[in-house]
Motif scaffolding. Sequence first.
Motif: not given
Length: 371
Positions: A152-156, A337-343
Amino acid sequence: MNLRAIELRRVCLPLVSAFRTPLGTESVREALLVRVESDDGEGWGECVAGSDPLYCSEYVEAAWLTLRRYLGPKLLGAPDLTATAVQPLLREFKGHRMAKAALEMAVLDAQLRVAGVSFSTFLGGVTGAVTPGVAVGIMSSVEELLDSVSEYLDAGYRRVKLKIQPGWDLVPVEEVRDHFGDDLMLQVDANSAYGRADVVHLAQLDQFSLLLIEQPLDEEDLIGHAQLARSIATPVCLDESIVSAQSAATAISLGACSVVNIKAGRVGGYLEAREVHDVCASRNVPVWCGGMLETGLGRAANLALASLPGFTLPGDVSATARYFREDITPPFLLRNGTIAVPTGPGLGVEVLRPVLDALTAQSETITRADH
Ligand code: MG
């Protein structure tokens, strides 16, 4: 809007790996989806109840029956329905917060799609990307746990939450802390697996500099949580105990928690979740967004919720690949390291109909004419 029909669907999504918690082990996520049809368009909601009444008293079969017999017909008969009217209309029916939340979410989605407004904008979101954490289940060995955390850490992922229970707590936490260092944001979740007699034992977690310990005691034991919070240095966070903005205010006033995990389904919907956020923000209590193995629909809504300013801690809103190989919406991806919030309008995601149909185990549509 005036609802013409409400469609219920039970879908079964295989998990990429079995998820073991103090409540049991899940290898397939059985989700109950709700689609409302109005004269203006449609909207989607998701009921986060599990297959069995283990996290709380609600479960899929019971939610289905409640939606079909009580909640759905009430909304089908309501003129000029809006999302803010859903909870007041359903108030005469006690409990069943997750079922009510699914209906409110679907009505809100339909309403916002017509208005061209995103969930995040409507709720008051202030960020376009959310930093997610990851929840790691109970493993059969510490080696397996370390391998899993490493992946999981490798995945970000930058924050790790370990599920703990008596017999699986101090050793795995110590090993993860030793192996990955003091900089790792680490927290634990007990899902009520401990009792008041375990205070001295739980105090030993203080040496591992955890962000928080989540729901160590029974959900109704606010006094016990307050006593524990006074006895240990690790901040106490509540999950199952917080079922409304009022209960959040009570728990904070009692000193039962200094952090709150917000799950919209658990509190009856995204509007009440926003109220919980506001109550906590007014008392300087940080919040984070919990997860219930949601499909892409619930995940989209959770990302919108987590974009509110009080969500200062990483939540359990992981990327789709953490849970499913195939989802009913396009996958949410972890990037830098982030996921976009749908717009986009409403939830901002579209259902992949062929996938949805292939994963659907049961469906039923109720209409105004039925009642
Ligand atoms: Mg929890």
